[in-house]
Scaffold this active site. Structure first.
Site, mmCIF file in Angstrom:
data_model
loop_
_atom_site.group_PDB
_atom_site.id
_atom_site.type_symbol
_atom_site.label_atom_id
_atom_site.label_comp_id
_atom_site.label_asym_id
_atom_site.label_seq_id
_atom_site.Cartn_x
_atom_site.Cartn_y
_atom_site.Cartn_z
ATOM 1 N N SER A 1 0.808 -1.225 0.000
ATOM 2 C CA SER A 1 0.000 0.000 0.000
ATOM 3 C C SER A 1 0.842 1.277 0.000
ATOM 4 O O SER A 1 0.506 2.232 -0.710
ATOM 5 C CB SER A 1 -0.959 -0.004 1.191
ATOM 6 O OG SER A 1 -1.965 -0.975 1.013
ATOM 7 N N LYS B 1 -10.158 -5.054 10.747
ATOM 8 C CA LYS B 1 -11.231 -4.484 9.923
ATOM 9 C C LYS B 1 -12.598 -4.495 10.592
ATOM 10 O O LYS B 1 -13.426 -3.626 10.341
ATOM 11 C CB LYS B 1 -11.317 -5.231 8.590
ATOM 12 C CG LYS B 1 -10.119 -5.021 7.673
ATOM 13 C CD LYS B 1 -10.342 -5.704 6.338
ATOM 14 C CE LYS B 1 -9.158 -5.497 5.415
ATOM 15 N NZ LYS B 1 -9.392 -6.041 4.055
ATOM 16 N N ASP C 1 -12.943 -2.387 -0.136
ATOM 17 C CA ASP C 1 -12.511 -3.721 -0.561
ATOM 18 C C ASP C 1 -13.425 -4.298 -1.627
ATOM 19 O O ASP C 1 -12.963 -4.836 -2.635
ATOM 20 C CB ASP C 1 -12.478 -4.676 0.643
ATOM 21 C CG ASP C 1 -11.225 -4.516 1.480
ATOM 22 O OD1 ASP C 1 -10.211 -4.025 0.954
ATOM 23 O OD2 ASP C 1 -11.258 -4.891 2.667
ATOM 24 N N GLY D 1 -13.418 -18.334 3.820
ATOM 25 C CA GLY D 1 -13.187 -17.391 4.904
ATOM 26 C C GLY D 1 -14.439 -16.618 5.261
ATOM 27 O O GLY D 1 -15.325 -16.433 4.419
ATOM 28 N N GLY E 1 -13.148 -10.220 8.049
ATOM 29 C CA GLY E 1 -13.354 -8.902 7.470
ATOM 30 C C GLY E 1 -13.134 -8.852 5.975
ATOM 31 O O GLY E 1 -13.840 -8.127 5.261
#
Length: 278
Positions: A22, A71, A108, A132, A135
């Protein structure tokens, strides 16, 4: 912490965080659009992460990205929350507003869907298996269902998959499936939203789930292939993708929230490809 935050008005917070690209992406955006600001990554201890994030904003921070495992846990420090973050039940982007309040958002889902569409990896009515229920998974469920895909969600703790299936069923066709019954359905796309790749451990899925026709997408990424991608390739998968494209697209939406400028994501892909070649 004070030294880390000096002159850094943007940051990504997580644990672990060393793998995050990032800062490279956002510093590229900041420089390209002539903002003389800096974006860093910060590993937070799980005991004090909320107070550390608040400290960042109280000392000049303008915006932050939130990643694993925080998150779902930063709602309490946000003064307002966007609709997509509320639906997701997870926040990956925070902005300090002019009124000095903190706005929580989730980019996201839109970043993930944008990458799938760009790479032509998704069609309406696709059967998608989501691995999963944390978040990362929460953030992409609504966009996938809104795109009219059939979503099947599984998790090692099955009750969490059942909970999300019940929570999101009003948005479209979603079912929870146990790990033991994954082989009973043919999936067009399998998405890894677990932390196994970040932790560099093997995914908890049967090898019988892997086929040449199915598309495999790991929401995580690294300088080398992730454990999920290696697992899929080992068992014969030919269509495998990592989450770097998702990262770039969600970063662009975060940047837009902070700066009201939507950056050209193709510039980032070109920049990283050029750096790799040289």
């Amino acid at each position: 912490m004070n030294k880390e935050f000096k002159n850094s008005l943007y940051a990504v917070f997580g644990n672990p965080i060393d793998h995050s690209q990032s800062p490279k992406i956002h510093n590229f955006f900041l420089k390209k659009y002539n903002f003389h600001e800096n974006y860093i990554r910060v590993c937070l201890e799980k005991e004090n992460f909320l107070s550390d994030i608040l400290f960042f904003f109280k000392n000049g921070g303008k915006g932050a990205n939130i990643t694993l495992p925080f998150k779902e846990k930063v709602f309490s420090i946000c003064d307002s929350i966007t609709e997509r973050a509320r639906i997701a039940g997870a926040i990956n982007t925070i902005k300090k507003t002019k009124k000095k309040g903190l706005l929580g958002d989730n980019t996201d889902g839109i970043g993930f869907l944008s990458d799938l569409i760009f790479k032509k990896l998704i069609k309406k009515n696709f059967n998608i298996l989501l691995l999963g229920a944390g978040g990362a998974a929460r953030g992409v469920l609504h966009p996938l269902l809104n795109f009219k895909c059939n979503v099947y969600i599984t998790n090692r703790t099955f009750s969490k998959a059942e909970y999300l299936s019940e929570k999101f069923k009003k948005f479209g066709n979603i079912q929870s499936v146990s790990l033991n019954s994954l082989h009973r359905k043919n999936y067009n796309l399998v998405v890894n939203a677990t932390s196994t790749s970040v932790l560099n451990i093997s995914p908890v899925i049967p090898s019988s789930l892997v086929s040449k026709k199915t598309i495999y997408y790991d929401m995580f990424y690294g300088e080398k292939n992730t454990s999920f991608i290696n697992f899929c390739k080992k068992h014969g998968a030919q269509k495998v993708f990592n989450g770097f494209g998702m990262l770039v697209n969600q970063a662009a939406h975060s940047f837009f929230l902070w700066k009201k400028i939507f950056p050209n994501v193709n510039d980032v892909f070109y920049f990283f490809e050029r750096k790799t070649v040289t």
